[in-house]
Design a protein around this motif. Structure first.
Motif: not given
Length: 352
Positions: A29-32, A189-192
């Motif tokens: 979320d931070v990267l988005s 990262l979302e999948r992980r």
């Protein structure tokens, strides 16, 4: 053999005083959000006016520079140098683009080196806390700044510190396609994260394998070098345990010889962690397999993590994500608060 851990018996909210695990899980979320912030950066130098790029940082900020070099460096038409320390290289001048990285904004080595870069006439970009001294200097100099999210713990800001400069390098024309790479990394990262929350947690499995032994983390090539060093740093800072790292091919020229003695001791205290990825050079992959074979009988146990995701950045951030969580798992299982780093603060105060 390593001792099994039972993190399920730990009151995470009580032990993890700064919510470090939650900060790590929020990373996609931070990267988005950073993708949006990166679109607002202006006052960057023209590509044709830059002959070299210097990234200034210490600790995890410097490692963020290494990450940038590993991911973007091979595609750049000018040299990229990561600088740790007070005194800048003598080549820094008006044709240098300096990226200053500091999560706190008050890292004295970084601040002093950035001041020297400004005096040398270099173009500057700061990625830092909006409330730190580095941001104040940027405002005074009217140089661009990408502020880090205020709600993010400084201990987990390596990834934002690395991703923000990639966006700037794309804007300048040095690293076309950065946003696409970051989008792929966010998806991985979302999948992980979702897998971890559903119980498929390689970090917990590796933490149980390590137990109370000391991890030796190996990777391959520039990507593996960054990932393995990040794992080492987080074992030190978060779990408060000794840890060691190296990478193929470098370790094949020195460290491998060090496993030739005292196997009766090393097999009681060391666990080897192998971090693998799809971008390994074929020779490195073969050497890695040979190193694994040669050291199998002189370590207590072995754990392997194969990076997932599409693209170099996605796989590197995937390895880092699991490593960050693994260090937290070890700390929590021992009832240790993963957040505070009093030893680092004690040493830092001696320099003031």
């Amino acid at each position: 053999m390593s001792q099994p851990l039972d993190p399920a018996t730990v009151d995470i909210d009580h032990v993890d005083s700064r919510g470090l695990r939650d900060h790590i899980l929020r990373r996609p979320d931070v990267l988005s959000r950073l993708l949006l912030a990166g679109e607002e950066v202006d006052r960057l130098p023209q590509k044709g006016d830059v002959s070299n790029v210097v990234i200034i940082g210490m600790g995890e900020a410097a490692l963020a520079g290494d990450l940038i070099g590993a991911v973007a460096g091979p595609f750049m038409a000018v040299p990229l140098v990561v600088h740790r320390g007070y005194e800048l290289p003598s080549f820094v001048g008006p044709d240098t683009f300096v990226i200053a990285l500091s999560a706190s904004g008050s890292t004295d080595e970084t601040v002093e080196a950035t001041e020297a870069a400004y005096e040398a006439g270099a173009s500057l970009l700061s990625i830092t806390s909006p409330d730190g001294h580095l941001a104040e200097l940027s405002d005074a100099w009217q140089t661009p700044t990408i502020p880090l999210p205020a709600d993010l713990d400084p201990r987990v800001e390596l990834v934002p510190l690395a991703v923000a400069p990639l966006l700037a390098l794309e804007t300048m024309g040095f690293f076309p396609g950065a946003r696409g790479w970051i989008d792929l990394a966010v998806s991985q990262l979302e999948r992980r994260r979702d897998a971890v929350l559903s119980g498929d947690d390689p970090a917990a499995r590796i933490a149980r394998t390590i137990g109370r032994t000391f991890p030796v983390v190996y990777g391959a090539g520039p990507i593996g070098a960054v990932a393995s060093l990040r794992w080492k740093h987080q074992f030190n800072l978060t779990a408060k345990i000794p840890a060691f790292s190296n990478h193929v091919p470098e370790l094949c020229h020195n460290e491998i010889s060090g496993w030739g003695q005292h196997g009766d001791v090393t097999r009681q205290v060391f666990t080897r962690i192998d971090l693998r990825h799809d971008d390994e050079h074929p020779n490195d992959a073969e050497r890695f397999d040979k190193v694994a074979e040669m050291t199998l009988e002189v370590v207590a146990d072995v754990a392997r993590l194969d990076a997932e995701g599409e693209g170099t950045l996605a796989q590197l951030l995937d390895l880092i994500f699991v490593g960050d969580l693994c260090a937290v798992e070890i700390a929590l299982a021992e009832g240790i608060d993963p957040g505070p780093v009093p030893a680092v603060e004690a040493v830092r105060l001696t320099a003031r």
